[in-house]
Design an enzyme around this catalytic site. Structure first.
Site, mmCIF file in Angstrom:
data_model
loop_
_atom_site.group_PDB
_atom_site.id
_atom_site.type_symbol
_atom_site.label_atom_id
_atom_site.label_comp_id
_atom_site.label_asym_id
_atom_site.label_seq_id
_atom_site.Cartn_x
_atom_site.Cartn_y
_atom_site.Cartn_z
ATOM 1 N N CYS A 25 36.681 57.153 24.823
ATOM 2 C CA CYS A 25 35.223 57.064 25.023
ATOM 3 C C CYS A 25 34.447 58.200 24.386
ATOM 4 O O CYS A 25 33.218 58.129 24.288
ATOM 5 C CB CYS A 25 34.908 57.030 26.507
ATOM 6 S SG CYS A 25 35.118 55.382 27.138
HETATM 7 N N1 CO8 Z 1 35.126 40.823 41.688
HETATM 8 C C1 CO8 Z 1 35.291 40.959 43.015
HETATM 9 N N2 CO8 Z 1 35.931 41.980 43.592
HETATM 10 C C2 CO8 Z 1 36.461 42.904 42.774
HETATM 11 C C3 CO8 Z 1 36.360 42.841 41.379
HETATM 12 C C4 CO8 Z 1 35.663 41.744 40.834
HETATM 13 N N3 CO8 Z 1 35.530 41.595 39.506
HETATM 14 N N4 CO8 Z 1 36.965 43.909 40.833
HETATM 15 C C5 CO8 Z 1 37.452 44.631 41.834
HETATM 16 N N5 CO8 Z 1 37.156 44.029 43.029
HETATM 17 C C6 CO8 Z 1 37.544 44.463 44.359
HETATM 18 C C7 CO8 Z 1 38.715 45.416 44.325
HETATM 19 O O1 CO8 Z 1 39.933 44.738 44.194
HETATM 20 C C8 CO8 Z 1 38.559 46.116 45.645
HETATM 21 O O2 CO8 Z 1 39.052 45.267 46.654
HETATM 22 P P1 CO8 Z 1 39.850 45.874 47.908
HETATM 23 O O3 CO8 Z 1 38.846 46.765 48.585
HETATM 24 O O4 CO8 Z 1 40.225 44.665 48.671
HETATM 25 O O5 CO8 Z 1 40.998 46.624 47.311
HETATM 26 C C9 CO8 Z 1 37.047 46.212 45.823
HETATM 27 O O6 CO8 Z 1 36.503 45.189 44.974
HETATM 28 C C10 CO8 Z 1 36.495 47.559 45.395
HETATM 29 O O7 CO8 Z 1 37.061 47.899 44.115
HETATM 30 P P2 CO8 Z 1 36.883 49.287 43.432
HETATM 31 O O8 CO8 Z 1 37.100 50.384 44.439
HETATM 32 O O9 CO8 Z 1 37.702 49.298 42.175
HETATM 33 O O10 CO8 Z 1 35.320 49.189 43.070
HETATM 34 P P3 CO8 Z 1 34.375 50.277 42.535
HETATM 35 O O11 CO8 Z 1 33.160 50.297 43.362
HETATM 36 O O12 CO8 Z 1 35.076 51.582 42.301
HETATM 37 O O13 CO8 Z 1 33.951 49.692 41.100
HETATM 38 C C11 CO8 Z 1 34.387 50.172 38.792
HETATM 39 C C12 CO8 Z 1 34.915 49.521 40.074
HETATM 40 C C13 CO8 Z 1 33.127 49.427 38.385
HETATM 41 C C14 CO8 Z 1 35.451 50.011 37.688
HETATM 42 C C15 CO8 Z 1 34.051 51.658 39.037
HETATM 43 O O14 CO8 Z 1 35.088 52.281 39.753
HETATM 44 C C16 CO8 Z 1 33.798 52.450 37.774
HETATM 45 O O15 CO8 Z 1 33.008 52.073 36.920
HETATM 46 N N6 CO8 Z 1 34.417 53.644 37.681
HETATM 47 C C17 CO8 Z 1 34.218 54.535 36.558
HETATM 48 C C18 CO8 Z 1 35.119 54.124 35.491
HETATM 49 C C19 CO8 Z 1 34.865 54.837 34.194
HETATM 50 O O16 CO8 Z 1 33.893 55.496 33.966
HETATM 51 N N7 CO8 Z 1 35.788 54.635 33.327
HETATM 52 C C20 CO8 Z 1 35.672 55.074 32.005
HETATM 53 C C21 CO8 Z 1 36.481 54.065 31.297
HETATM 54 S S1 CO8 Z 1 35.951 53.700 29.794
HETATM 55 C C22 CO8 Z 1 36.794 54.709 28.728
HETATM 56 O O17 CO8 Z 1 37.192 55.772 29.005
HETATM 57 C C23 CO8 Z 1 37.008 54.102 27.397
HETATM 58 C C24 CO8 Z 1 38.402 53.702 27.231
HETATM 59 C C25 CO8 Z 1 38.551 53.084 25.896
HETATM 60 C C26 CO8 Z 1 37.942 51.723 25.726
HETATM 61 C C27 CO8 Z 1 38.814 50.619 26.113
HETATM 62 C C28 CO8 Z 1 38.421 49.318 25.502
HETATM 63 C C29 CO8 Z 1 39.260 48.164 25.986
#
Ligand code: CO8
Length: 381
Positions: free
Chosen positions: A162
């Site tokens: 990123c």
């Molecule tokens: N629909 C419904 N429920 C879902 C979904 C969905 N799509 N996805 C997850 N859930 C569920 C989970 O399974 C979980 O359920 P349970 O409580 O039963 O276990 C619940 O919802 C809560 O899940 P999370 O705790 O994961 O939810 P969050 O509130 O944390 O949201 C996010 C998830 C949106 C991913 C969030 O954590 C986030 O954005 N975090 C920051 C991530 C970040 O900044 N990452 C940077 C990555 S990008 C990068 O570095 C580039 C890499 C290179 C590029 C790659 C290209 C392919």
């Protein structure tokens, strides 16, 4: 850190943004994922019932928007992604004598950046292509674009997930300040969709495709009416396994499926959120202190676009009650996370309105972990 002081007189004189023509809404993406999951669960009902396999959980458009701020994403090829029988883009292979897809994307953004900077290929001495994935090892995509534009000089590819774009902009600044090049074209053709697991609800909604480019050069050679002078740059990396992609060429010798479990993008999003927010806020505080100002006097923050809640938290830490979407614009509602391109998209779309003398910061944060920033001031040429 060091006492090193940035040499002045280097500017970003133009940026270009190429947006793919097709977009996928959360609703379309979720419909495909849930149709796929239904069939998967039906086909494997006996094994799921016996506890030998896990059922595929369903995705929800409401969750996606609330958890991330993403409403839609642009993609190079939509059809295959929303086909429950395929669940990945369809990108026909091109021959060696054809322009590669990533070069084509980068070229489109590069031409827009050159036009905005009022520069011609003969004014450029170096091309850096920097993206979170590169479609091949060699010859470099950057050299392919260099050849297409007819640039006489040198070109190379680099990858810092990123932070690919900000780290490459910093390399451009260093290259110019050392005298190795008069002007550098920095291009990030972020072709993310081939590495997304569209059958995984945790990550299927995160990424989009895009290409951005910037011209970095000496202020004295700049032909634009205004430009953004680089006041300081800052880079930091700290190893973390919380965002990983294990796809790689060694898979062939390891006798493992290069596209198997764990080989596509995956992350522990919650941990990333918790760990990266304070790191990014501290990094940005240091960045602005190093150029001798307080965070409150920065007019605009072009932050990495991974999650709206993350950006709101970081903006609040930096600006307190003064934090607003106007001062830290969001593009991920329409573009989603475009890996390293997000902060440059925000800069491209939300910088022309600021008057000369305004200060702003471009910043990325993500896998590695990596954080990269550039502090800028708008100058009249
Ligand atoms: N629909 C419904 N429920 C879902 C979904 C969905 N799509 N996805 C997850 N859930 C569920 C989970 O399974 C979980 O359920 P349970 O409580 O039963 O276990 C619940 O919802 C809560 O899940 P999370 O705790 O994961 O939810 P969050 O509130 O944390 O949201 C996010 C998830 C949106 C991913 C969030 O954590 C986030 O954005 N975090 C920051 C991530 C970040 O900044 N990452 C940077 C990555 S990008 C990068 O570095 C580039 C890499 C290179 C590029 C790659 C290209 C392919």
């Amino acid at each position: 850190m060091s006492e090193y002081k940035m040499p002045r007189g280097i500017v970003i004189s133009g940026t270009g943004l190429w947006t793919p023509p097709e977009a996928i809404s959360n609703e379309e993406l979720v419909a495909a994922m849930n149709t796929y999951a239904e069939k998967y669960n039906r086909d494997n009902a006996a094994a799921i019932e016996a506890g030998e396999m896990e059922a595929k959980p369903f995705s929800s458009a409401e969750f996606i928007e609330k958890a991330s701020g993403i409403k839609s994403r642009y993609v190079v090829s939509k059809e295959g992604i929303i086909d429950p029988e395929r669940m990945r883009p369809y990108l026909p292979e091109r021959g060696d004598d054809e322009l590669s897809l990533q070069a084509e994307m980068g070229l489109k953004a590069a031409k827009l950046a050159l036009e905005k900077a009022n520069k011609k290929p003969e004014d450029i001495d170096a091309v850096i292509v920097s993206a979170s994935y590169l479609q091949r090892a060699y010859p470099a995509i950057a050299i392919e674009i260099q050849g297409e534009l007819g640039i006489d000089g040198f070109a190379f590819d680099m990858e810092v997930a990123c932070s690919s774009a900000t780290f490459a902009l910093q390399r451009a600044v260093d290259t110019i300040s050392s005298g190795s090049a008069r002007a550098v074209l920095v291009i990030s053709p972020e072709l993310t969709t081939p590495q997304v697991d569209y059958t995984d609800r945790d990550s299927h909604f995160i990424f989009g495709d895009v290409a951005v480019a910037s011209v970095v050069e000496r202020r004295e050679a700049c032909n634009a009416e205004t430009a953004w002078e680089v006041l300081g740059t800052k880079a930091k990396t700290v190893f973390s396994n919380n965002i990983r992609s294990n796809f790689g060429y060694v898979a062939r010798a390891e006798d493992v499926d290069p596209f198997g479990a764990g080989k596509l993008f995956r992350q522990n999003g919650r941990k990333v959120f918790k760990e990266v927010c304070p790191m990014a806020a501290a990094h940005l505080e240091n960045q602005v202190q190093e150029i001798g100002v307080e965070p409150g006097s920065i007019d605009r923050w072009w932050l990495h676009q991974a999650n709206i809640n993350m950006n709101n938290l970081i903006a609040k830490k930096l600006m307190g009650d003064e934090a607003s979407i106007e001062r830290a614009p969001i593009v991920l509602d329409t573009y989603a996370n475009t890996a390293s391109a997000g902060s440059v998209i925000a800069f491209n779309l939300y910088s022309d309105d600021l008057p000369v003398g305004s200060k702003g910061v471009i910043c990325s944060f993500g896998a590695g972990y990596s954080i990269g920033s550039l502090a800028l001031e708008k100058v009249a040429i």
